[in-house]
Design an enzyme around this catalytic site. Structure first.
Site, PDB file in Angstrom:
ATOM      1  N   THR A  25      12.358  -6.978  -1.481  1.00 52.23           N
ATOM      2  CA  THR A  25      11.929  -6.629  -0.280  1.00 52.23           C
ATOM      3  C   THR A  25      10.877  -5.190  -0.288  1.00 52.23           C
ATOM      4  OG1 THR A  25      13.663  -4.728  -0.326  1.00 52.23           O
ATOM      5  CG2 THR A  25      14.531  -6.858   0.444  1.00 52.23           C
ATOM      6  N   ASP A  26      10.467  -4.786   0.907  1.00 49.22           N
ATOM      7  CA  ASP A  26       9.561  -3.908   1.008  1.00 49.22           C
ATOM      8  C   ASP A  26       9.956  -2.671   0.221  1.00 49.22           C
ATOM      9  OD1 ASP A  26       7.874  -5.425   2.264  1.00 49.22           O
ATOM     10  OD2 ASP A  26       8.283  -4.604   4.264  1.00 49.22           O
ATOM     11  N   CYS A  27      11.092  -2.391   0.347  1.00 51.11           N
ATOM     12  CA  CYS A  27      11.747  -1.064  -0.260  1.00 51.11           C
ATOM     13  C   CYS A  27      12.442  -1.245  -1.743  1.00 51.11           C
ATOM     14  CB  CYS A  27      12.736  -0.463   0.745  1.00 51.11           C
ATOM     15  SG  CYS A  27      14.075  -1.582   1.244  1.00 51.11           S
ATOM     16  N   TYR A  28      12.608  -2.509  -2.093  1.00 49.12           N
ATOM     17  CA  TYR A  28      13.112  -3.056  -3.311  1.00 49.12           C
ATOM     18  C   TYR A  28      12.032  -4.001  -3.667  1.00 49.12           C
ATOM     19  CZ  TYR A  28      17.369  -0.241  -2.636  1.00 49.12           C
ATOM     20  OH  TYR A  28      18.118   0.857  -2.302  1.00 49.12           O
TER      21      TYR A  28
END
Lengths: 380, 83
Positions: free
Chosen positions: A129-132
């Site tokens: 994901t964008d954050c992970y």
């Protein structure tokens, strides 16, 4: 004369408390009487060591850089459940290998490896994901790797358990072990006199926050366990403890032939002798602790009960069923249970294991329900 | 001295049991794996398995007939066939 937790703790700190294990309490009351024992004894320690399938550990894996949302996590090929935050998982003791379920190694064996100081192979895959942004990670890890490693067992320390036998003409393989045909053997769970909840069957002193021996380390009771059934005498506990303080001698994997994998868990609870009723419940001998002999030859939920039996009979290693002598063996280790009670005794005698009243006591009336619905059975 | 418990007495490796059983395989115990539950005992009709007065599981090789029932039931895989 009733005692308080404060009085008992003061004596523990001063190393003046009198602590004995449950089996010794039975003998003391028989010899000196209840009143004497209630006055003289401050704490009775208990212990049990058996396969407790409803066990496992929450493990928090430190995040690499870039971090990963850990959708699929396995250790030595044995999957851990992810369904919470990015780096949390639950490794259950009955979990088998993803690709090789015939292996007699499971989650319990992994916990044993970890508390033994061994390394295991961690494999992680994430969706990214964008954050992970991370999507894959392979690394050898050990118990020190984890930020937290918390043994949290939803159902441990059954007050008593049944003796399983098989009246059919074919061998059956169950979680109670291999049961030979035509009543050729039996297996029983529970340790009778030494069993924690048998020594406080109305749960006066056991509940949320009770300090305990768990897997060789210090743990706490979280409350009643799943399928807690106090009115039928099958109460149990949810417990937790820090895996990092545990010992493979008291937390080790188990393989049950043609059934699955599990984990032996050591559990011990101190019972403060606050009053005569606790002195009495801690002095009930095996002859008066009764369970059922149950026929596991059927695959039905409600298995036939063949007779009642005492733990004294079970511990004699032979019982009589339908006129036949049946050799029986314990699925719990009574020697290890006794050792746990003695270790707990030593901890308290050392002056720094103090007792406290539960923040909330266990339910004495909740029901254990069944479900009436059709199920598909694989006859192969 | 090995890890195997061989007799029900304090003499773990008596000359007699060694000479009688050195020519064939028999049940052996890996002590480091055994948790002394005694689960295996109820399957042995020949008295080859017992808990000694110190609560340790012992294998009496001279009574074992190699039926193998106990091998199948040990949850710790602590029992094995060996010489």
């Amino acid at each position: 004369m009733p005692k308080t937790y404060e009085e008992i703790n003061r004596k523990i700190k001063e190393k003046n408390a009198t602590i004995i294990i449950a089996e010794e309490m039975v003998a003391l009351v028989e010899k000196e009487g209840l009143e004497y024992a209630a006055d003289k004894i401050d704490v009775v320690t208990t212990g049990t060591f058996g396969c407790m399938c409803s066990s496992g550990a929450f493990l928090n894996i430190p995040q690499p850089n870039p971090p990963i949302i850990m959708d699929d996590i396995s250790f030595d090929g044995i999957p851990a459940y992810h369904g919470g935050a990015a780096a949390d998982c639950y490794l259950g003791v009955t979990q088998k290998h993803d690709s090789y379920p015939e292996n007699e190694i499971g989650g319990g064996h992994l916990l044993e490896k970890l508390v033994s100081g061994e390394t295991v192979s961690l494999s992680v895959f994430g969706r990214g994901t964008d954050c992970y942004p991370g999507t894959s990670l392979q690394k050898e890890v050990n118990l020190d790797t984890f930020n937290q490693a918390i043994l949290l067992n939803p159902r441990n320390g059954y007050q008593r358990y049944v003796c399983a036998v098989n009246t059919s003409d074919k061998t059956v393989y169950t979680y109670m072990g291999k049961l030979l045909p035509n009543l050729r053997n039996g297996t029983f769970g529970g340790v009778g006199t030494l069993s924690p909840l048998n020594n406080d069957p109305t749960y006066q002193t056991i509940g949320l926050g009770t300090p305990i021996f768990l897997g060789g380390g210090i743990g706490h009771v979280m409350g009643e366990g799943t399928q807690h059934s106090p009115q039928s005498g099958y109460g149990n506990l949810m417990v937790k403890g820090d895996l990092k303080g545990m010992d493979p001698e008291f937390l080790c994997g188990a393989s049950i032939t043609n059934y699955g994998v599990s984990c032996f868990v050591g559990l011990g609870i101190p019972i403060p002798i606050l009053n005569d009723s606790l002195a009495k419940s801690c002095s009930i001998p095996d002859e008066e602790i009764i369970t059922s002999v149950v026929d596991y030859s059927t695959g039905t939920r409600d298995r036939p009960t063949l007779r009642d039996v005492s733990y004294a009979e079970l511990k004699s290693r032979e019982i009589k069923v339908d006129g036949k002598i049946v050799p029986v063996s314990s699925t719990s280790s009574i020697p290890k249970s006794r050792a746990i009670a003695k270790i707990l005794q030593k901890w308290i005698e050392a002056g720094d294991f103090l007792l406290n009243a539960p923040v909330r006591t266990l339910s004495t009336h909740c029901a254990f329900n069944s479900m009436d619905t059709e199920v598909i059975v694989n006859d192969e | 001295m090995t890890n195997d418990k061989e007799t029900g007495t304090s003499t773990r490796h008596s000359t007699q049991s060694t000479s009688l059983h050195s020519i064939r395989s028999t049940i052996r115990l890996e002590e480091s794996l055994c948790v002394n539950c005694g689960w295996c005992i109820g399957y042995c009709s020949y008295g080859a398995l017992l808990l000694d007065p110190l609560d340790n599981l012992v294998v009496r090789a001279e009574k074992c007939i190699n039926c193998g029932l106990c091998l199948d039931v040990c949850p710790r895989n602590a029992l094995y066939l060996g010489k």
